[in-house]
Design an enzyme around this catalytic site. Structure first.
Site, PDB file in Angstrom:
ATOM      1  N   THR A  22       0.835  -1.206   0.000  1.00  0.00           N
ATOM      2  CA  THR A  22       0.000   0.000   0.000  1.00  0.00           C
ATOM      3  C   THR A  22       0.871   1.258   0.000  1.00  0.00           C
ATOM      4  OG1 THR A  22      -0.080  -0.304   2.386  1.00  0.00           O
ATOM      5  CG2 THR A  22      -2.038  -0.953   1.152  1.00  0.00           C
ATOM      6  N   SER A  54      32.208  -5.733   6.248  1.00  0.00           N
ATOM      7  CA  SER A  54      31.128  -6.536   6.802  1.00  0.00           C
ATOM      8  C   SER A  54      31.737  -7.486   7.820  1.00  0.00           C
ATOM      9  CB  SER A  54      30.443  -7.339   5.688  1.00  0.00           C
ATOM     10  OG  SER A  54      29.748  -8.425   6.263  1.00  0.00           O
ATOM     11  N   ALA A 105      14.447 -12.131   4.090  1.00  0.00           N
ATOM     12  CA  ALA A 105      13.329 -12.716   4.833  1.00  0.00           C
ATOM     13  C   ALA A 105      12.138 -11.768   4.910  1.00  0.00           C
ATOM     14  CB  ALA A 105      13.789 -13.092   6.243  1.00  0.00           C
ATOM     15  N   ASP A 154       9.635   0.822   4.756  1.00  0.00           N
ATOM     16  CA  ASP A 154      10.707   0.176   5.520  1.00  0.00           C
ATOM     17  C   ASP A 154      11.666   1.197   6.136  1.00  0.00           C
ATOM     18  OD1 ASP A 154       9.421  -1.980   4.530  1.00  0.00           O
ATOM     19  OD2 ASP A 154      10.986  -2.573   3.127  1.00  0.00           O
TER      20      ASP A 154
HETATM   21  C1  GAF Z   1       8.993  -4.115   0.468  1.00  0.00           C
HETATM   22  C2  GAF Z   1       9.154  -2.666   0.070  1.00  0.00           C
HETATM   23  F1  GAF Z   1      10.437  -2.252   0.285  1.00  0.00           F
HETATM   24  C3  GAF Z   1       8.191  -1.757   0.818  1.00  0.00           C
HETATM   25  O1  GAF Z   1       8.289  -0.451   0.329  1.00  0.00           O
HETATM   26  C4  GAF Z   1       6.750  -2.277   0.704  1.00  0.00           C
HETATM   27  O2  GAF Z   1       6.215  -1.986  -0.564  1.00  0.00           O
HETATM   28  C5  GAF Z   1       6.691  -3.756   1.018  1.00  0.00           C
HETATM   29  O3  GAF Z   1       7.638  -4.516   0.268  1.00  0.00           O
HETATM   30  C6  GAF Z   1       5.317  -4.333   0.749  1.00  0.00           C
HETATM   31  O4  GAF Z   1       4.378  -3.784   1.602  1.00  0.00           O
HETATM   32  O5  GAF Z   1       9.356  -4.311   1.810  1.00  0.00           O
END
Ligand code: GAF
EC number: 2.7.1.6
Length: 361
Positions: A22, A54, A105, A154
């Site tokens: 979304t 890393s 993941a 995210d």
């Molecule tokens: C991935 C993307 F990086 C997010 O922006 C989002 O669209 C998600 O998929 C799905 O909700 O994590």
């Protein structure tokens, strides 16, 4: 802001309670940060050069941005690049990266890396970048430099989440609200089941879903699917676009319904919304795989109030809302079911709403 010479910064992975695919439709999401995080130990250099190690692999990559950087270090280079693009004087730095966010993941290991590096470079350079502006910068780094067309969920979660809360984000206005999520106080837990399903064609499929949503919005004459309602779907004649749009429209509504229940402290009642979200991702958005469907079905059969896949899809993790005392039983039931179907053994853990990016020392 005063620049610091060195320090240690952390940014977490996230899980999304509800609101999938979304964010790039200008819609609503409700993620929370995980205790799993990426930790960056950094010191300022007196030349425009970045050296990144890393600690997981021992590999060191050094770059000065005169050549494109690829592989995992591209996420670090992307942050340097975006900060410079935004007009900041980014200091050279030696960075060491450690992380316990599982990669691949669906728990935002990339965003955790971007946001931890952004925090480190901002402080090393004494850069004045308000925290609310950081998710957009990190998203742009990933979109424009790494080339992944992700939305803003995210990076927002990794930056803005607070301990004990989920982050209600309006991905159009970027308005946020911290929603208390006292799972333990109500005897509940969120069990995360990492399906460990092998990812295939993930990038192409993600981009295809995004393109379908944008095409549907264009055909409907709205800026984004956020502005569409179910009645509008009769104006589309492409069966695939109808299903893709129906997922986004119903998912946005489910986020708002979830928030209404959480505000009233009715945590158990969000379960059916989570499960409906999964069905929508499975049937309309078509981004689930047999392993995650099995994890959801088995968790529900073992007594979960609700369960759904989280993240971009095609594998990754499922979250199940359970009575805390039943979490181990549900995890065991899923492990047994996976073995019976010949799937890789899943990994399971409990998700605790944790803080967003911050300096550790
Ligand atoms: C991935 C993307 F990086 C997010 O922006 C989002 O669209 C998600 O998929 C799905 O909700 O994590």
């Amino acid at each position: 802001m005063t620049a610091v010479d060195q320090g240690v910064w952390a940014a977490p992975g996230r899980i999304n309670l509800i609101g999938e695919h979304t964010d790039y439709c200008d819609g609503f999401v409700l993620p929370f940060a995980l205790p799993q995080r990426t930790v960056v130990t950094a010191e300022r250099l007196d030349r425009p050069e970045w050296s990144v190690t890393s600690t997981l692999t021992g590999e060191t990559v050094t770059f000065d941005l005169s050549e494109p950087v690829t592989g995992w270090a591209a996420y670090v280079a992307a942050v340097v690049w975006v900060l410079r693009e935004a007009g900041h004087e980014v200091p050279g730095a030696r960075l060491s990266i450690d992380s316990d966010v599982p990669g691949g993941a669906g728990l935002s290991s990339s965003a955790a890396l971007e946001c931890a590096v952004l925090s480190a470079l901002a402080d090393l350079g004494g850069l004045d970048i308000p925290v609310e502006q950081r998710p957009s910068l990190a998203q742009r780094a990933e979109n424009a430099y790494v080339g992944v067309p992700c939305g803003i969920m995210d990076q927002s979660a990794s930056t803005l989440c607070r301990e004990g809360h989920a982050l209600f984000l309006d991905c159009r206005s970027l308005a946020t609200e911290q929603i208390p999520l006292d799972l333990a106080g109500q005897g509940l837990a969120i069990l995360v089941i990492d399906s460990r399903a092998p990812h295939q064609l993930v990038d192409g499929e993600y981009a295809a879903r995004r393109a379908a949503c944008e095409r549907a919005a264009e055909l409907l004459g709205v800026p984004a699917l956020r502005d569409a309602v179910l009645d509008d779907l009769s104006r589309l004649d492409d069966e695939l676009l109808i299903r893709r749009s129906r997922h986004v429209i119903t998912e946005n509504a489910r986020v708002l319904d979830t928030i209404a229940l959480l505000r009233e402290g009715r945590l158990r009642e969000i379960g059916p919304l989570m499960t409906a979200s999964h069905a929508s991702m499975r049937d309309d958005f078509e981004i689930t795989v047999p392993e995650v469907d099995e994890a959801v079905d088995t968790a529900l059969a073992a007594g979960a109030y609700g369960a759904r896949m989280t993240g971009g899809g095609f594998g990754g993790c499922v979250l199940a809302l359970v009575e805390a005392e039943k979490a181990a039983t549900v995890a065991e039931a899923v492990t047994t079911a996976f073995a019976a179907r010949g799937f890789n053994p899943p990994a399971t853990f409990l998700a605790l709403p944790s803080p967003g990016a911050h300096r550790l020392s």
